[in-house]
Design a protein around this motif. Sequence first.
Motif, PDB file in Angstrom:
ATOM      1  N   GLY A  80       0.810  -1.211   0.000  1.00  0.00           N
ATOM      2  CA  GLY A  80       0.000   0.000   0.000  1.00  0.00           C
ATOM      3  C   GLY A  80       0.846   1.264   0.000  1.00  0.00           C
ATOM      4  N   TRP A  81       0.175   2.377  -0.104  1.00  0.00           N
ATOM      5  CA  TRP A  81       0.812   3.697  -0.102  1.00  0.00           C
ATOM      6  C   TRP A  81       1.204   4.034   1.327  1.00  0.00           C
ATOM      7  CZ3 TRP A  81      -2.184   8.802   0.165  1.00  0.00           C
ATOM      8  CH2 TRP A  81      -1.351   9.879  -0.103  1.00  0.00           C
ATOM      9  N   VAL A  82       2.484   4.333   1.553  1.00  0.00           N
ATOM     10  CA  VAL A  82       2.972   4.513   2.926  1.00  0.00           C
ATOM     11  C   VAL A  82       3.674   5.846   3.173  1.00  0.00           C
ATOM     12  CG1 VAL A  82       3.186   2.030   3.345  1.00  0.00           C
ATOM     13  CG2 VAL A  82       5.135   3.291   2.431  1.00  0.00           C
ATOM     14  N   TRP A  83       3.833   6.678   2.170  1.00  0.00           N
ATOM     15  CA  TRP A  83       4.583   7.912   2.375  1.00  0.00           C
ATOM     16  C   TRP A  83       3.858   8.864   3.318  1.00  0.00           C
ATOM     17  CZ3 TRP A  83       7.490  10.305  -2.323  1.00  0.00           C
ATOM     18  CH2 TRP A  83       8.550   9.468  -2.683  1.00  0.00           C
ATOM     19  N   ASP A  84       4.658   9.524   4.177  1.00  0.00           N
ATOM     20  CA  ASP A  84       4.095  10.512   5.097  1.00  0.00           C
ATOM     21  C   ASP A  84       4.149  11.901   4.460  1.00  0.00           C
ATOM     22  OD1 ASP A  84       6.732  11.501   5.362  1.00  0.00           O
ATOM     23  OD2 ASP A  84       7.083  10.410   7.214  1.00  0.00           O
ATOM     24  N   ASP A  85       3.529  12.878   5.118  1.00  0.00           N
ATOM     25  CA  ASP A  85       3.446  14.229   4.565  1.00  0.00           C
ATOM     26  C   ASP A  85       4.816  14.847   4.281  1.00  0.00           C
ATOM     27  OD1 ASP A  85       0.721  14.102   4.588  1.00  0.00           O
ATOM     28  OD2 ASP A  85       0.440  15.487   6.257  1.00  0.00           O
ATOM     29  N   GLY A  86       5.810  14.556   5.130  1.00  0.00           N
ATOM     30  CA  GLY A  86       7.144  15.114   4.917  1.00  0.00           C
ATOM     31  C   GLY A  86       7.764  14.669   3.604  1.00  0.00           C
ATOM     32  N   ARG A  87       7.640  13.397   3.293  1.00  0.00           N
ATOM     33  CA  ARG A  87       8.183  12.878   2.024  1.00  0.00           C
ATOM     34  C   ARG A  87       7.407  13.431   0.833  1.00  0.00           C
ATOM     35  NH1 ARG A  87      10.343   6.843   1.950  1.00  0.00           N
ATOM     36  NH2 ARG A  87      11.412   7.776   0.188  1.00  0.00           N
ATOM     37  N   ILE A  88       6.093  13.565   0.999  1.00  0.00           N
ATOM     38  CA  ILE A  88       5.260  14.093  -0.088  1.00  0.00           C
ATOM     39  C   ILE A  88       5.627  15.551  -0.358  1.00  0.00           C
ATOM     40  CG2 ILE A  88       2.912  14.606  -0.832  1.00  0.00           C
ATOM     41  CD1 ILE A  88       2.034  12.207   0.970  1.00  0.00           C
ATOM     42  N   LYS A  89       5.805  16.340   0.687  1.00  0.00           N
ATOM     43  CA  LYS A  89       6.200  17.747   0.521  1.00  0.00           C
ATOM     44  C   LYS A  89       7.548  17.849  -0.190  1.00  0.00           C
ATOM     45  CE  LYS A  89       3.714  19.533   4.526  1.00  0.00           C
ATOM     46  NZ  LYS A  89       3.842  20.123   5.862  1.00  0.00           N
ATOM     47  N   ALA A  90       8.497  16.993   0.209  1.00  0.00           N
ATOM     48  CA  ALA A  90       9.815  17.007  -0.423  1.00  0.00           C
ATOM     49  C   ALA A  90       9.710  16.648  -1.912  1.00  0.00           C
ATOM     50  CB  ALA A  90      10.757  16.038   0.297  1.00  0.00           C
TER      51      ALA A  90
ATOM     52  N   LYS B  28      -3.356  -9.817 -11.212  1.00  0.00           N
ATOM     53  CA  LYS B  28      -4.557  -9.043 -10.939  1.00  0.00           C
ATOM     54  C   LYS B  28      -4.111  -7.600 -10.761  1.00  0.00           C
ATOM     55  CE  LYS B  28      -7.083 -12.796  -8.803  1.00  0.00           C
ATOM     56  NZ  LYS B  28      -7.711 -13.282  -7.579  1.00  0.00           N
ATOM     57  N   HIS B  29      -5.037  -6.665 -10.859  1.00  0.00           N
ATOM     58  CA  HIS B  29      -4.678  -5.256 -10.789  1.00  0.00           C
ATOM     59  C   HIS B  29      -5.589  -4.522  -9.821  1.00  0.00           C
ATOM     60  CE1 HIS B  29      -8.174  -4.557 -13.368  1.00  0.00           C
ATOM     61  NE2 HIS B  29      -7.736  -5.620 -14.059  1.00  0.00           N
ATOM     62  N   LYS B  30      -5.132  -3.335  -9.398  1.00  0.00           N
ATOM     63  CA  LYS B  30      -5.924  -2.485  -8.515  1.00  0.00           C
ATOM     64  C   LYS B  30      -5.547  -1.032  -8.787  1.00  0.00           C
ATOM     65  CE  LYS B  30      -2.554  -2.858  -4.765  1.00  0.00           C
ATOM     66  NZ  LYS B  30      -2.285  -3.313  -3.409  1.00  0.00           N
ATOM     67  N   PRO B  31      -6.518  -0.109  -8.704  1.00  0.00           N
ATOM     68  CA  PRO B  31      -6.207   1.316  -8.896  1.00  0.00           C
ATOM     69  C   PRO B  31      -5.343   1.823  -7.736  1.00  0.00           C
ATOM     70  CG  PRO B  31      -8.583   0.912  -9.001  1.00  0.00           C
ATOM     71  CD  PRO B  31      -7.943  -0.348  -8.527  1.00  0.00           C
ATOM     72  N   ILE B  32      -4.621   2.898  -7.956  1.00  0.00           N
ATOM     73  CA  ILE B  32      -3.842   3.461  -6.859  1.00  0.00           C
ATOM     74  C   ILE B  32      -4.783   4.092  -5.839  1.00  0.00           C
ATOM     75  CG2 ILE B  32      -1.831   3.896  -8.326  1.00  0.00           C
ATOM     76  CD1 ILE B  32      -2.475   6.916  -7.903  1.00  0.00           C
ATOM     77  N   GLU B  33      -4.333   4.164  -4.597  1.00  0.00           N
ATOM     78  CA  GLU B  33      -5.146   4.738  -3.530  1.00  0.00           C
ATOM     79  C   GLU B  33      -5.459   6.204  -3.833  1.00  0.00           C
ATOM     80  OE1 GLU B  33      -3.808   3.923   0.506  1.00  0.00           O
ATOM     81  OE2 GLU B  33      -2.674   2.223  -0.298  1.00  0.00           O
TER      82      GLU B  33
ATOM     83  N   GLN C  28       5.409   3.640  -7.574  1.00  0.00           N
ATOM     84  CA  GLN C  28       4.083   3.718  -6.980  1.00  0.00           C
ATOM     85  C   GLN C  28       3.982   4.813  -5.924  1.00  0.00           C
ATOM     86  OE1 GLN C  28       3.117   0.575  -4.296  1.00  0.00           O
ATOM     87  NE2 GLN C  28       1.190   1.497  -3.740  1.00  0.00           N
ATOM     88  N   GLN C  29       4.924   4.878  -5.005  1.00  0.00           N
ATOM     89  CA  GLN C  29       4.836   5.856  -3.917  1.00  0.00           C
ATOM     90  C   GLN C  29       4.868   7.283  -4.459  1.00  0.00           C
ATOM     91  OE1 GLN C  29       4.206   4.826  -0.697  1.00  0.00           O
ATOM     92  NE2 GLN C  29       4.157   2.784  -1.581  1.00  0.00           N
ATOM     93  N   ARG C  30       5.746   7.535  -5.424  1.00  0.00           N
ATOM     94  CA  ARG C  30       5.841   8.877  -6.016  1.00  0.00           C
ATOM     95  C   ARG C  30       4.591   9.226  -6.810  1.00  0.00           C
ATOM     96  NH1 ARG C  30      10.679   7.749  -9.367  1.00  0.00           N
ATOM     97  NH2 ARG C  30      10.228   5.631  -8.714  1.00  0.00           N
ATOM     98  N   LEU C  31       4.136   8.308  -7.652  1.00  0.00           N
ATOM     99  CA  LEU C  31       2.949   8.588  -8.474  1.00  0.00           C
ATOM    100  C   LEU C  31       1.688   8.743  -7.625  1.00  0.00           C
ATOM    101  CD1 LEU C  31       3.660   6.170 -11.458  1.00  0.00           C
ATOM    102  CD2 LEU C  31       3.813   8.667 -11.458  1.00  0.00           C
ATOM    103  N   THR C  32       1.531   7.878  -6.626  1.00  0.00           N
ATOM    104  CA  THR C  32       0.371   7.978  -5.738  1.00  0.00           C
ATOM    105  C   THR C  32       0.412   9.288  -4.961  1.00  0.00           C
ATOM    106  OG1 THR C  32       0.296   5.571  -5.506  1.00  0.00           O
ATOM    107  CG2 THR C  32      -0.912   6.853  -3.880  1.00  0.00           C
ATOM    108  N   SER C  33       1.575   9.653  -4.474  1.00  0.00           N
ATOM    109  CA  SER C  33       1.710  10.902  -3.710  1.00  0.00           C
ATOM    110  C   SER C  33       1.394  12.110  -4.570  1.00  0.00           C
ATOM    111  CB  SER C  33       3.130  11.016  -3.142  1.00  0.00           C
ATOM    112  OG  SER C  33       3.376   9.981  -2.217  1.00  0.00           O
TER     113      SER C  33
END
Length: 99
Positions: free
Chosen positions: A17-27, A54-59, A77-82
């Motif tokens: 799953g998507w795990v990045w916190d706000d600090g990483r997203i801001k950066a 199988k596939h799933k949409p990003i959060e 995934q983490q960068r694109l989802t963020s």
Amino acid sequence: MKYVGNGAAQLPDFQRGWVWDDGRIKALILSVIHNFPIGAAMFLEYGNESIHFKHKPIEGSCADSNIEPKELILDGQQRLTSLYNALYSNQRHTKALWL
């Protein structure tokens, strides 16, 4: 971002799953704003007879999980989802970034 939003780009179901916190997203957003490299993303064309994931949409995406994607996101995934959630989602989590 358009492909993420309409479900043309999705995740294989084995991705975490998507795990990045706000600090990483801001950066990440600051890196994009300053035109710094943020790394490459890797995609796998979906629909090949030898691809059985199988596939799933990003959060945070509005994409219907029943839509068959054109490609799967294997890396990034983490960068694109963020980025998608910060720029396009109405989720409360990402609103805190702009306050």
